[in-house]
Scaffold this motif. Sequence first.
Motif, PDB file in Angstrom:
ATOM      1  N   ALA A  44       0.814  -1.216   0.000  1.00  0.00           N
ATOM      2  CA  ALA A  44       0.000   0.000   0.000  1.00  0.00           C
ATOM      3  C   ALA A  44       0.847   1.265   0.000  1.00  0.00           C
ATOM      4  O   ALA A  44       0.485   2.259  -0.623  1.00  0.00           O
ATOM      5  N   ASP A  45       2.009   1.236   0.705  1.00  0.00           N
ATOM      6  CA  ASP A  45       2.821   2.446   0.773  1.00  0.00           C
ATOM      7  C   ASP A  45       4.319   2.204   0.578  1.00  0.00           C
ATOM      8  O   ASP A  45       5.127   3.116   0.718  1.00  0.00           O
ATOM      9  N   MET A  81      19.081   4.003 -12.097  1.00  0.00           N
ATOM     10  CA  MET A  81      19.228   5.345 -11.516  1.00  0.00           C
ATOM     11  C   MET A  81      19.480   5.242 -10.007  1.00  0.00           C
ATOM     12  O   MET A  81      18.706   4.604  -9.288  1.00  0.00           O
ATOM     13  N   LEU A  82      20.544   5.907  -9.548  1.00  0.00           N
ATOM     14  CA  LEU A  82      20.867   5.929  -8.122  1.00  0.00           C
ATOM     15  C   LEU A  82      19.769   6.647  -7.358  1.00  0.00           C
ATOM     16  O   LEU A  82      19.306   7.709  -7.761  1.00  0.00           O
ATOM     17  N   GLN A  83      19.342   6.049  -6.235  1.00  0.00           N
ATOM     18  CA  GLN A  83      18.262   6.608  -5.425  1.00  0.00           C
ATOM     19  C   GLN A  83      18.809   7.231  -4.136  1.00  0.00           C
ATOM     20  O   GLN A  83      19.878   6.849  -3.660  1.00  0.00           O
ATOM     21  N   GLN A  84      18.032   8.143  -3.557  1.00  0.00           N
ATOM     22  CA  GLN A  84      18.405   8.744  -2.275  1.00  0.00           C
ATOM     23  C   GLN A  84      18.373   7.672  -1.191  1.00  0.00           C
ATOM     24  O   GLN A  84      17.492   6.808  -1.176  1.00  0.00           O
ATOM     25  N   LEU A  85      19.312   7.759  -0.260  1.00  0.00           N
ATOM     26  CA  LEU A  85      19.390   6.791   0.829  1.00  0.00           C
ATOM     27  C   LEU A  85      18.114   6.780   1.670  1.00  0.00           C
ATOM     28  O   LEU A  85      17.663   5.731   2.119  1.00  0.00           O
ATOM     29  N   ALA A  86      17.499   7.936   1.857  1.00  0.00           N
ATOM     30  CA  ALA A  86      16.306   8.042   2.708  1.00  0.00           C
ATOM     31  C   ALA A  86      15.102   7.296   2.132  1.00  0.00           C
ATOM     32  O   ALA A  86      14.128   7.073   2.840  1.00  0.00           O
ATOM     33  N   LEU A  87      15.175   6.889   0.873  1.00  0.00           N
ATOM     34  CA  LEU A  87      14.036   6.198   0.245  1.00  0.00           C
ATOM     35  C   LEU A  87      14.094   4.685   0.395  1.00  0.00           C
ATOM     36  O   LEU A  87      13.248   3.981  -0.154  1.00  0.00           O
ATOM     37  N   SER A  88      15.068   4.166   1.130  1.00  0.00           N
ATOM     38  CA  SER A  88      15.167   2.709   1.277  1.00  0.00           C
ATOM     39  C   SER A  88      15.663   2.329   2.660  1.00  0.00           C
ATOM     40  O   SER A  88      16.363   3.085   3.327  1.00  0.00           O
ATOM     41  N   THR A  89      15.274   1.123   3.057  1.00  0.00           N
ATOM     42  CA  THR A  89      15.708   0.546   4.329  1.00  0.00           C
ATOM     43  C   THR A  89      16.201  -0.864   4.048  1.00  0.00           C
ATOM     44  O   THR A  89      15.520  -1.645   3.389  1.00  0.00           O
ATOM     45  N   LEU A  90      17.391  -1.174   4.548  1.00  0.00           N
ATOM     46  CA  LEU A  90      17.989  -2.485   4.313  1.00  0.00           C
ATOM     47  C   LEU A  90      18.122  -3.247   5.616  1.00  0.00           C
ATOM     48  O   LEU A  90      18.646  -2.713   6.597  1.00  0.00           O
ATOM     49  N   THR A  91      17.626  -4.477   5.630  1.00  0.00           N
ATOM     50  CA  THR A  91      17.846  -5.400   6.739  1.00  0.00           C
ATOM     51  C   THR A  91      18.470  -6.658   6.151  1.00  0.00           C
ATOM     52  O   THR A  91      18.602  -6.771   4.929  1.00  0.00           O
ATOM     53  N   ALA A  93      17.031  -9.379   5.958  1.00  0.00           N
ATOM     54  CA  ALA A  93      15.946 -10.138   5.322  1.00  0.00           C
ATOM     55  C   ALA A  93      15.360  -9.476   4.088  1.00  0.00           C
ATOM     56  O   ALA A  93      14.821 -10.167   3.217  1.00  0.00           O
ATOM     57  N   SER A  94      15.463  -8.124   3.981  1.00  0.00           N
ATOM     58  CA  SER A  94      14.785  -7.472   2.856  1.00  0.00           C
ATOM     59  C   SER A  94      15.317  -6.067   2.585  1.00  0.00           C
ATOM     60  O   SER A  94      15.983  -5.464   3.419  1.00  0.00           O
ATOM     61  N   LEU A  95      14.954  -5.598   1.400  1.00  0.00           N
ATOM     62  CA  LEU A  95      15.163  -4.209   1.010  1.00  0.00           C
ATOM     63  C   LEU A  95      13.781  -3.608   0.859  1.00  0.00           C
ATOM     64  O   LEU A  95      12.953  -4.125   0.103  1.00  0.00           O
ATOM     65  N   VAL A  96      13.512  -2.536   1.612  1.00  0.00           N
ATOM     66  CA  VAL A  96      12.209  -1.884   1.550  1.00  0.00           C
ATOM     67  C   VAL A  96      12.396  -0.532   0.864  1.00  0.00           C
ATOM     68  O   VAL A  96      13.200   0.283   1.305  1.00  0.00           O
ATOM     69  N   LEU A  97      11.639  -0.328  -0.213  1.00  0.00           N
ATOM     70  CA  LEU A  97      11.662   0.936  -0.942  1.00  0.00           C
ATOM     71  C   LEU A  97      10.462   1.752  -0.496  1.00  0.00           C
ATOM     72  O   LEU A  97       9.327   1.258  -0.534  1.00  0.00           O
ATOM     73  N   ASP A  98      10.705   2.965  -0.092  1.00  0.00           N
ATOM     74  CA  ASP A  98       9.651   3.826   0.441  1.00  0.00           C
ATOM     75  C   ASP A  98       8.900   4.512  -0.703  1.00  0.00           C
ATOM     76  O   ASP A  98       8.848   5.731  -0.796  1.00  0.00           O
TER      77      ASP A  98
END
Length: 137
Positions: A44-45, A81-91, A93-98
């Motif tokens: 959803a988000d 395309m390189l993305q801003q660091l603030a738009l993703s979270t890495l653990t 187990a996963s990569l989450v794109l905001d």
Amino acid sequence: MPVIKPIITAVASVPIATGGTITTTVTPTVTRYFALVDEAMIGADSITMPATSFIDDAEAPVTAFPALTGTEYFNVYINGMLQQLALSTLTTASLVLDTTDVPAGIPVLLEIASFTNTASAITTQPTISAPVITIIS
């Protein structure tokens, strides 16, 4: 009879360090992981991409991402395309794109650079002068 105490005034020079050679070796390790976004990852988000959906540079399946410490950083590329660091979270187990603006079928590249192989050594010891003490009175 009172005790007589000598009073001595003196000045001292500051010790000076000269010479010495420090050699620092930095050997970064860079790993890259590749995946395509699929419909099931789009929420959803955000978009959650499990580590198991990626392959590495050798095209081997990934079971988990490395845990990041203070000596690593990561970059995320969406469709090249390189993305801003603030738009993703890495653990591990996963990569989450905001975002949800990435359609299915778009390639995502995760790049992790590690600087744990950094070492410094003194190859030539410095020479430190002894202070000069001058008694004034």
